[in-house]
Scaffold this active site. Structure first.
Site, short mmCIF file in Angstrom:
data_model
loop_
_atom_site.label_atom_id
_atom_site.label_comp_id
_atom_site.label_asym_id
_atom_site.label_seq_id
_atom_site.Cartn_x
_atom_site.Cartn_y
_atom_site.Cartn_z
N GLY A 87 33.84 57.71 71.72
CA GLY A 87 34.10 57.89 73.15
C GLY A 87 34.94 56.76 73.71
O GLY A 87 35.53 55.98 72.96
N ASN A 88 35.01 56.69 75.00
CA ASN A 88 35.76 55.61 75.66
C ASN A 88 35.03 55.23 76.94
O ASN A 88 34.02 55.83 77.29
CB ASN A 88 37.20 56.06 75.93
N ARG A 89 35.58 54.22 77.62
CA ARG A 89 34.82 53.62 78.72
C ARG A 89 35.19 54.18 80.09
O ARG A 89 34.78 53.64 81.11
CB ARG A 89 35.06 52.10 78.69
N SER A 90 35.91 55.27 80.15
CA SER A 90 36.29 55.80 81.46
C SER A 90 35.05 56.25 82.24
O SER A 90 34.21 56.97 81.73
CB SER A 90 37.23 56.99 81.27
N ALA B 297 40.35 60.47 80.40
CA ALA B 297 40.71 59.83 79.12
C ALA B 297 40.27 60.79 78.02
O ALA B 297 39.08 60.97 77.78
CB ALA B 297 39.99 58.50 78.99
#
Ligand code: CTP
Length: 265
Positions: free
Chosen positions: A70-73, A137
């Site tokens: 995943g990502n931090r958005s 994102a």
């Protein structure tokens, strides 16, 4: 991708000094354009039709039932875009990927997990929309294999995770527009050489506007503030100084409204 710069000093430039020096903005837009605000909905094909899907948050690509890439958005910028569009009388479908924020009032929210799910939801909402704004994102890759059961550490050393490419939703929609005259907006998240990468992305994806912002370990995805430079396919460049994500969203909608056929200037 994300939407913040590290300091709350409103005097700092839109993009930090790690970027190449910015030329003077050719179209610096103020963030609260009342005439455009009033006629935004009228500029669209129908005030009752969905005006715009806005994607927000970050996709998660599962590895097993409990783990993901995943990502931090945080989704805050996408939610600010949805709120400000509704304030202008627009109808918005918010495609929210793993966002922990409450649903904004007056917005249809479609919650998704993976890039494939986001793609399906955005394409459906884009079919009769006047604008498409891709603030999410989206993971570029996903694991080829998803374990049905939790991967156990005692089962030996793990095999390398093989990745396959996800669809580029923004490029797909830009290259095969569901409706003529649609205005399509991307958000470029960059850690370095932001404007150069933003220009490349604008050209490669074929959208009308690319909102370029810097992200990084210390540049908060969770912040309420952001700064950006919006690059237009027409060569325009609009600098948005550091400030609330609502202010940034308002400038983006001004730029969208100015490009809608009914409001072309
Ligand atoms: N995007 C998309 N589908 C993807 C990847 C990105 O629709 N598979 C969209 C994002 O929603 C955003 C824009 O493309 O509007 C730019 O996303 P960004 O993450 O900055 O760039 P990438 O295209 O992923 O390129 P890179 O990771 O190499 O910077």
């Amino acid at each position: 991708m994300g939407f913040s710069v590290p300091s709350v000093d409103s005097s700092q430039p839109a993009l930090s000094s790690t970027s190449k020096a910015l030329p003077s903005p050719t179209a610096l837009t103020t963030s609260r354009s009342q005439p455009l605000r009033r006629c935004f909905a009228r500029a669209c094909s129908s005030t009752s039709a969905p005006v715009s899907p806005v994607s927000a948050g970050g996709t998660r690509e599962p590895l097993d039932p409990v783990r993901f890439l995943g990502n931090r958005s945080s989704g805050k910028q996408g939610y600010a875009l949805a709120r400000t569009a509704v304030q202008r009388g627009a109808s918005v479908t918010l495609v929210a990927a793993n966002v922990a924020l409450p649903d904004p009032a007056g917005v249809k929210v479609v919650r998704v997990g993976t890039a494939e799910e986001l793609r399906t939801a955005v394409r459906e909402a884009a079919a009769d929309a006047d604008a498409v704004v891709m603030a999410a994102a989206v993971a570029d890759f996903r694991p080829r294999h998803v374990a049905v059961q939790k991967i156990k550490k005692d089962a030996g050393d793990p095999a390398p995770v093989e990745l396959v490419r996800n669809p580029d939703v923004l490029a797909e929609i830009s290259g095969d527009r569901p409706r003529a005259g649609q205005v399509i907006v991307g958000f470029a998240a960059e850690t370095h050489d932001a404007l150069d990468h933003g220009r490349e992305k604008l050209a490669a994806k074929g959208c009308d506007l690319m909102v370029v912002n810097e992200v990084g370990a210390t540049q908060g995805f969770e912040s309420a503030d952001n700064a950006a430079v919006v690059l237009g396919a027409d060569g325009s460049q609009t600098r948005i100084p550091y400030g609330p994500k609502e202010s940034l969203a308002d400038v983006v909608w001004d730029l969208v409204a100015a490009r809608l056929p009914g409001l072309a200037r």
